[in-house]
Design a protein around this motif. Structure first.
Motif, mmCIF file in Angstrom:
data_model
loop_
_atom_site.group_PDB
_atom_site.id
_atom_site.type_symbol
_atom_site.label_atom_id
_atom_site.label_comp_id
_atom_site.label_asym_id
_atom_site.label_seq_id
_atom_site.Cartn_x
_atom_site.Cartn_y
_atom_site.Cartn_z
ATOM 1 N N UNK A 65 0.831 -1.205 0.000
ATOM 2 C CA UNK A 65 0.000 0.000 0.000
ATOM 3 C C UNK A 65 0.866 1.255 0.000
ATOM 4 N N UNK A 66 1.976 1.177 0.756
ATOM 5 C CA UNK A 66 2.897 2.316 0.803
ATOM 6 C C UNK A 66 4.250 1.845 1.314
ATOM 7 N N UNK A 67 5.274 2.595 0.945
ATOM 8 C CA UNK A 67 6.630 2.375 1.455
ATOM 9 C C UNK A 67 7.080 3.686 2.078
ATOM 10 N N UNK A 68 7.247 3.679 3.393
ATOM 11 C CA UNK A 68 7.645 4.903 4.102
ATOM 12 C C UNK A 68 9.142 4.952 4.366
ATOM 13 N N UNK A 69 9.824 3.811 4.254
ATOM 14 C CA UNK A 69 11.261 3.765 4.521
ATOM 15 C C UNK A 69 11.940 2.891 3.466
ATOM 16 N N UNK B 261 -10.052 -0.884 -9.949
ATOM 17 C CA UNK B 261 -9.730 0.180 -8.985
ATOM 18 C C UNK B 261 -8.459 0.928 -9.375
ATOM 19 N N UNK B 262 -7.640 0.333 -10.250
ATOM 20 C CA UNK B 262 -6.471 1.021 -10.770
ATOM 21 C C UNK B 262 -5.371 1.311 -9.769
ATOM 22 N N UNK B 263 -5.159 0.437 -8.806
ATOM 23 C CA UNK B 263 -4.157 0.679 -7.768
ATOM 24 C C UNK B 263 -2.751 0.398 -8.302
ATOM 25 N N UNK B 264 -1.906 1.378 -8.230
ATOM 26 C CA UNK B 264 -0.524 1.259 -8.707
ATOM 27 C C UNK B 264 0.369 0.845 -7.533
ATOM 28 N N UNK B 265 0.151 -0.355 -7.031
ATOM 29 C CA UNK B 265 0.892 -0.841 -5.872
ATOM 30 C C UNK B 265 1.962 -1.832 -6.304
ATOM 31 N N UNK B 266 3.125 -1.735 -5.658
ATOM 32 C CA UNK B 266 4.156 -2.743 -5.847
ATOM 33 C C UNK B 266 3.530 -4.086 -5.485
ATOM 34 N N UNK C 88 13.848 -6.385 9.927
ATOM 35 C CA UNK C 88 14.534 -5.259 9.288
ATOM 36 C C UNK C 88 13.543 -4.316 8.609
ATOM 37 N N UNK C 89 12.465 -4.875 8.058
ATOM 38 C CA UNK C 89 11.452 -4.037 7.406
ATOM 39 C C UNK C 89 10.696 -3.212 8.444
ATOM 40 N N UNK C 90 10.369 -3.833 9.562
ATOM 41 C CA UNK C 90 9.655 -3.124 10.629
ATOM 42 C C UNK C 90 8.408 -2.439 10.107
ATOM 43 N N UNK C 91 8.303 -1.159 10.335
ATOM 44 C CA UNK C 91 7.150 -0.379 9.879
ATOM 45 C C UNK C 91 7.472 0.409 8.610
ATOM 46 N N UNK C 92 8.498 -0.020 7.883
ATOM 47 C CA UNK C 92 8.930 0.687 6.687
ATOM 48 C C UNK C 92 8.019 0.551 5.491
ATOM 49 N N UNK C 93 7.040 -0.353 5.573
ATOM 50 C CA UNK C 93 6.081 -0.529 4.477
ATOM 51 C C UNK C 93 4.767 -1.035 5.043
ATOM 52 N N UNK C 94 3.691 -0.583 4.426
ATOM 53 C CA UNK C 94 2.371 -1.116 4.756
ATOM 54 C C UNK C 94 1.981 -2.000 3.592
ATOM 55 N N UNK C 95 1.699 -3.267 3.892
ATOM 56 C CA UNK C 95 1.400 -4.211 2.821
ATOM 57 C C UNK C 95 0.413 -5.268 3.273
ATOM 58 N N UNK C 96 -0.108 -5.957 2.308
ATOM 59 C CA UNK C 96 -1.065 -7.030 2.524
ATOM 60 C C UNK C 96 -0.439 -8.284 1.928
ATOM 61 N N UNK C 97 -0.277 -9.323 2.732
ATOM 62 C CA UNK C 97 0.259 -10.594 2.237
ATOM 63 C C UNK C 97 -0.828 -11.637 2.346
ATOM 64 N N UNK C 98 -1.041 -12.366 1.254
ATOM 65 C CA UNK C 98 -2.016 -13.459 1.230
ATOM 66 C C UNK C 98 -1.356 -14.688 0.640
ATOM 67 N N UNK C 99 -1.699 -15.828 1.157
ATOM 68 C CA UNK C 99 -1.269 -17.095 0.566
ATOM 69 C C UNK C 99 -2.532 -17.762 0.049
ATOM 70 N N UNK C 100 -2.551 -18.013 -1.262
ATOM 71 C CA UNK C 100 -3.724 -18.614 -1.881
ATOM 72 C C UNK C 100 -3.333 -19.902 -2.575
#
Length: 96
Positions: free
Chosen positions: A11-15, A49-54, A81-93
């Motif tokens: 969703x975002x990368x802050x660090x 939705x057109x989300x330009x997310x990594x 090491x990542x800590x709070x440097x990115x907000x992301x969603x991980x799913x295993x399908x």
């Protein structure tokens, strides 16, 4: 047994430095655990939705195998090491 896919949408990368440190450890940990990185980057084209997310997609032999790699000490070290440097969603399908 169906293959499994680990899908991460950032969703975002802050660090960016924390993300780079994470990437140095996470890729080797995933590959050592048998994961095959299929997709890593931003979308070439978006619809709906057109989300330009990594986005990252990793193939595993099973859901259980993907979970084992995620929960492994090597991957958890990368996560620290990542800590709070990115907000992301991980799913295993499970594959079809």
């Amino acid at each position: 047994m169906a293959k499994a896919y680990w899908v991460a949408a950032y969703r975002s990368v802050s660090d960016p430095d924390a993300l780079a440190a994470y990437a140095k450890l996470s890729g080797p940990a995933i590959i050592a655990g048998g994961g095959r990185i299929l997709v890593r980057g931003v979308p070439a084209v978006t619809y709906e939705a057109g989300l330009e997310q990594r986005t990252v997609v990793i193939e595993f032999d099973s859901v259980e195998h993907a979970q084992q790699v995620h929960d492994s000490p090597a991957y958890q070290e990368a996560m620290a090491l990542l800590g709070t440097g990115a907000e992301r969603d991980i799913r295993i399908v499970e594959g079809v």
